[in-house]
Motif scaffolding. Structure first.
Motif, PDB file in Angstrom:
ATOM      1  N   LYS A  11      34.148-100.101  53.666  1.00  0.00           N
ATOM      2  CA  LYS A  11      33.054 -99.346  54.271  1.00  0.00           C
ATOM      3  C   LYS A  11      31.808 -99.295  53.367  1.00  0.00           C
ATOM      4  CE  LYS A  11      36.037 -96.353  57.120  1.00  0.00           C
ATOM      5  NZ  LYS A  11      36.386 -94.938  57.461  1.00  0.00           N
ATOM      6  N   ASP A  13      30.151 -97.017  51.740  1.00  0.00           N
ATOM      7  CA  ASP A  13      30.153 -96.303  50.447  1.00  0.00           C
ATOM      8  C   ASP A  13      30.719 -97.200  49.357  1.00  0.00           C
ATOM      9  OD1 ASP A  13      32.805 -95.560  51.900  1.00  0.00           O
ATOM     10  OD2 ASP A  13      33.205 -95.118  49.807  1.00  0.00           O
ATOM     11  N   PHE A  66      26.889 -93.633  59.394  1.00  0.00           N
ATOM     12  CA  PHE A  66      27.419 -94.072  58.100  1.00  0.00           C
ATOM     13  C   PHE A  66      27.833 -95.543  58.147  1.00  0.00           C
ATOM     14  CE2 PHE A  66      31.588 -94.537  55.803  1.00  0.00           C
ATOM     15  CZ  PHE A  66      31.036 -94.800  54.556  1.00  0.00           C
ATOM     16  N   GLU A 113      33.232 -90.579  54.097  1.00  0.00           N
ATOM     17  CA  GLU A 113      32.873 -91.776  53.317  1.00  0.00           C
ATOM     18  C   GLU A 113      34.078 -92.153  52.460  1.00  0.00           C
ATOM     19  OE1 GLU A 113      28.897 -91.785  51.799  1.00  0.00           O
ATOM     20  OE2 GLU A 113      28.127 -90.879  53.636  1.00  0.00           O
TER      21      GLU A 113
END
Ligand code: ADP
Ligand code: MG
Length: 140
Positions: A11, A13, A66, A113
């Motif tokens: 992802k 992050d 996000f 996250e």
């Protein structure tokens, strides 16, 4: 036990913090083989389609923002019981609950996250793999 394939996403992050290699090492150390992989930048609409099962959850909009906020690495992992094994290597959704040594315990920043996605069942794995990859792109 059977050989399975599962869809994994590193992802935003984690890609932002340059953790792709460290996360891939966790998969490979657990016996999961990366049989397809590409780095893409999702649109919010593409993230929303991928996570549509969560559309009614309060965190859905934040989750889609996000997932579209920076590149992700989408991958197909293959191995014995790959779906469950990947969930073990990932750790619990909330890093505060994740076992020591798991990806989320080591790298996740928060419940949202949390560095990685992994399919949760054979049917969702097949659907999620087909969302990102053509058959010819998966080389076992
Ligand atoms: P998992 O990724 O472990 O399968 P879920 O399918 O329940 O977890 O949730 C999908 C993703 O939605 C999570 O990985 C996380 O990024 C986000 N999420 C889940 N629960 C929350 C929450 N309470 N607050 C914010 N984001 C969440
Ligand atoms: Mg899930």
């Amino acid at each position: 036990m059977a050989t399975e394939r599962t869809l994994s996403i590193i992802k935003p992050d984690a890609t932002k913090r340059n953790l792709t290699g460290k996360i891939n090492a966790k998969f490979e150390e657990a016996g999961l083989r990366i049989v397809a992989q590409k780095r893409i930048h999702l649109t919010k609409a593409q993230a929303g389609e991928f996570y549509k099962v969560h559309a009614e959850r309060p965190f859905y909009d934040e989750l889609c923002d996000f997932m579209a906020s920076a590149p992700v690495v989408v991958q197909v992992l293959e191995g014995e019981s790959a779906i469950a094994k990947n969930r073990e290597v990932m750790g619990a959704t909330n890093p505060a609950d994740a076992d020591a040594g798991t990806i989320r315990a080591e790298f996740a920043e928060s419940v949202g996250e949390n560095s990685v996605h992994g399919s949760d069942a054979p049917e969702t794995a097949a659907e999620e793999i087909a969302y990102f990859f053509a058959g010819l792109e998966i080389v076992g």
